[in-house]
Design a protein around this motif. Structure first.
Motif, PDB file in Angstrom:
ATOM      1  N   GLN A 127       0.993  41.289  88.883  1.00  0.00           N
ATOM      2  CA  GLN A 127       1.009  41.296  87.529  1.00  0.00           C
ATOM      3  C   GLN A 127       1.139  40.075  86.320  1.00  0.00           C
ATOM      4  O   GLN A 127       0.325  39.896  85.707  1.00  0.00           O
ATOM      5  CB  GLN A 127       2.056  42.092  86.717  1.00  0.00           C
ATOM      6  N   ALA A 128       1.584  39.100  86.757  1.00  0.00           N
ATOM      7  CA  ALA A 128       1.989  38.066  86.167  1.00  0.00           C
ATOM      8  C   ALA A 128       0.211  37.362  86.659  1.00  0.00           C
ATOM      9  O   ALA A 128      -0.314  36.889  85.478  1.00  0.00           O
ATOM     10  CB  ALA A 128       2.629  36.944  86.931  1.00  0.00           C
ATOM     11  N   MET A 129      -0.723  37.439  87.335  1.00  0.00           N
ATOM     12  CA  MET A 129      -1.486  37.032  87.618  1.00  0.00           C
ATOM     13  C   MET A 129      -2.218  37.417  86.799  1.00  0.00           C
ATOM     14  O   MET A 129      -3.358  37.134  85.788  1.00  0.00           O
ATOM     15  CB  MET A 129      -2.363  37.140  88.946  1.00  0.00           C
ATOM     16  N   ASP A 130      -2.331  38.927  86.357  1.00  0.00           N
ATOM     17  CA  ASP A 130      -3.579  39.489  85.250  1.00  0.00           C
ATOM     18  C   ASP A 130      -3.270  39.170  83.876  1.00  0.00           C
ATOM     19  O   ASP A 130      -4.284  38.970  82.925  1.00  0.00           O
ATOM     20  CB  ASP A 130      -3.621  41.203  85.257  1.00  0.00           C
ATOM     21  N   MET A 131      -1.920  39.321  83.826  1.00  0.00           N
ATOM     22  CA  MET A 131      -1.382  39.069  82.645  1.00  0.00           C
ATOM     23  C   MET A 131      -1.915  36.965  82.181  1.00  0.00           C
ATOM     24  O   MET A 131      -2.045  36.595  80.665  1.00  0.00           O
ATOM     25  CB  MET A 131       0.519  38.734  82.122  1.00  0.00           C
ATOM     26  N   LEU A 132      -1.907  36.717  83.121  1.00  0.00           N
ATOM     27  CA  LEU A 132      -2.651  35.200  82.852  1.00  0.00           C
ATOM     28  C   LEU A 132      -3.892  34.630  82.289  1.00  0.00           C
ATOM     29  O   LEU A 132      -4.235  34.462  81.413  1.00  0.00           O
ATOM     30  CB  LEU A 132      -2.073  33.706  84.286  1.00  0.00           C
ATOM     31  N   CYS A 133      -4.451  35.699  83.190  1.00  0.00           N
ATOM     32  CA  CYS A 133      -6.437  35.794  83.342  1.00  0.00           C
ATOM     33  C   CYS A 133      -6.422  36.142  82.245  1.00  0.00           C
ATOM     34  O   CYS A 133      -7.523  35.967  81.077  1.00  0.00           O
ATOM     35  CB  CYS A 133      -6.807  37.179  84.221  1.00  0.00           C
ATOM     36  N   SER A 134      -5.349  37.591  81.053  1.00  0.00           N
ATOM     37  CA  SER A 134      -6.323  38.469  80.231  1.00  0.00           C
ATOM     38  C   SER A 134      -5.476  36.995  78.912  1.00  0.00           C
ATOM     39  O   SER A 134      -6.345  37.009  77.925  1.00  0.00           O
ATOM     40  CB  SER A 134      -4.835  39.047  79.635  1.00  0.00           C
ATOM     41  N   LYS A 135      -4.637  36.181  78.619  1.00  0.00           N
ATOM     42  CA  LYS A 135      -3.835  34.991  78.342  1.00  0.00           C
ATOM     43  C   LYS A 135      -5.373  34.098  78.261  1.00  0.00           C
ATOM     44  O   LYS A 135      -5.806  33.761  77.143  1.00  0.00           O
ATOM     45  CB  LYS A 135      -3.309  34.626  78.499  1.00  0.00           C
ATOM     46  N   SER A 136      -5.688  33.796  79.263  1.00  0.00           N
ATOM     47  CA  SER A 136      -6.490  32.799  79.498  1.00  0.00           C
ATOM     48  C   SER A 136      -7.983  32.915  79.097  1.00  0.00           C
ATOM     49  O   SER A 136      -9.129  32.097  77.926  1.00  0.00           O
ATOM     50  CB  SER A 136      -6.855  32.390  81.268  1.00  0.00           C
ATOM     51  N   GLU A 137      -8.200  34.001  78.949  1.00  0.00           N
ATOM     52  CA  GLU A 137      -9.935  34.969  78.593  1.00  0.00           C
ATOM     53  C   GLU A 137      -9.845  34.431  76.742  1.00  0.00           C
ATOM     54  O   GLU A 137     -10.514  34.524  76.459  1.00  0.00           O
ATOM     55  CB  GLU A 137      -9.981  35.788  78.734  1.00  0.00           C
ATOM     56  N   LEU A 138      -8.597  35.011  76.377  1.00  0.00           N
ATOM     57  CA  LEU A 138      -8.472  35.104  74.805  1.00  0.00           C
ATOM     58  C   LEU A 138      -8.802  33.266  74.783  1.00  0.00           C
ATOM     59  O   LEU A 138      -9.344  33.168  73.266  1.00  0.00           O
ATOM     60  CB  LEU A 138      -6.889  35.623  74.973  1.00  0.00           C
ATOM     61  N   MET A 139      -7.756  32.426  75.352  1.00  0.00           N
ATOM     62  CA  MET A 139      -7.796  31.116  74.458  1.00  0.00           C
ATOM     63  C   MET A 139      -9.269  31.093  75.342  1.00  0.00           C
ATOM     64  O   MET A 139      -9.892  29.782  74.425  1.00  0.00           O
ATOM     65  CB  MET A 139      -7.137  29.941  75.853  1.00  0.00           C
ATOM     66  N   GLU A 140     -10.260  30.933  76.042  1.00  0.00           N
ATOM     67  CA  GLU A 140     -11.655  30.312  76.348  1.00  0.00           C
ATOM     68  C   GLU A 140     -12.449  30.992  75.376  1.00  0.00           C
ATOM     69  O   GLU A 140     -13.675  30.192  75.067  1.00  0.00           O
ATOM     70  CB  GLU A 140     -12.197  31.129  77.793  1.00  0.00           C
ATOM     71  N   LEU A 141     -12.239  32.212  74.702  1.00  0.00           N
ATOM     72  CA  LEU A 141     -13.176  32.854  73.725  1.00  0.00           C
ATOM     73  C   LEU A 141     -13.254  31.701  72.375  1.00  0.00           C
ATOM     74  O   LEU A 141     -14.072  31.497  71.606  1.00  0.00           O
ATOM     75  CB  LEU A 141     -13.092  34.027  73.302  1.00  0.00           C
ATOM     76  N   MET A 142     -11.717  31.640  72.491  1.00  0.00           N
ATOM     77  CA  MET A 142     -11.519  30.799  71.493  1.00  0.00           C
ATOM     78  C   MET A 142     -11.761  28.874  70.921  1.00  0.00           C
ATOM     79  O   MET A 142     -12.763  28.475  69.929  1.00  0.00           O
ATOM     80  CB  MET A 142     -10.327  30.502  70.673  1.00  0.00           C
TER      81      MET A 142
END
Length: 213
Positions: A127-142
């Protein structure tokens, strides 16, 4: 045959996982997180309590699953915002609009995202990995929009030293004003003078002008 069976089992497992989160979202919305029990969620999902624990060890793990959904929903909105504009500045402006509409249209998900960083410390490894990936994806888009803005000249190179730093600043400032509108302004009565929408839009305009060329 075994591969087809495996695929079917995976689909069934995903369907149960989704059904549990759907049920939890419904019950949390009706009763509140603290007043909701695992039995409530199992009953709403039409599953046994024992089967519910096969998928989630406790209510907090279910809440983290909802937080992950929230992050995925926001990512889709950011992707659509990116695809709707051609310049970096226009893309980051569209993402600000997307974040505002996420707050308006999916308030439960917005609240879940607000608590995600704290919840991630208690998550299991997957779960931590999945949540971190989601957060990273948001940052990468910005960050991608900011880099494009620096390349196409729509953003000010003198003010932007690092796309990551600027992405954190933009998101943090907008998020903070939204939270202000939810709590402090409502309590002090300032909303009567400045509506939440006008203040949030003013914030977005100020943020955009602070990085524009």
């Amino acid at each position: 045959m075994s591969e087809k069976l495996k695929t079917r089992r995976e689909r069934e497992k995903q369907a149960r996982y989704d059904a549990i989160l759907d049920a939890a979202e419904l019950v949390f919305s009706e009763k509140g997180y603290d007043r909701t029990s695992m039995d409530d969620i199992a009953r709403t999902a039409s599953l046994s309590r024992a089967l519910l624990y096969v998928y989630f060890k406790d209510k907090a793990a279910i809440q983290r699953g909802i937080m992950l959904r929230a992050g995925q929903s926001l990512c889709r909105r950011f992707e659509q915002a990116r695809d709707s504009a051609t310049t970096g500045l226009a893309q980051i402006t569209a993402m600000g609009e997307a974040y505002y509409h996420f707050y308006l249209e999916e308030p439960d998900y917005f609240s879940a995202m607000t608590k995600a960083s704290t919840a991630m410390t208690e998550a299991d490894e997957q779960q931590a990995m999945d949540m971190l990936c989601s957060k990273s994806e948001l940052m990468e888009l910005m960050e991608g929009a900011i880099r494009l803005g620096l390349e196409d000249g729509t953003m000010n190179r003198d003010r932007i030293h690092d796309p990551v730093e600027t992405a954190l600043y933009l998101r943090g400032a907008l998020h903070g004003v939204i939270l202000l509108c939810q709590s402090e302004m409502a309590e002090s009565g300032q909303v009567e003078k400045f509506s939440a929408e006008s203040l949030i839009r003013h914030t977005m305009e100020m943020l955009t002008s602070s990085i524009a060329s």
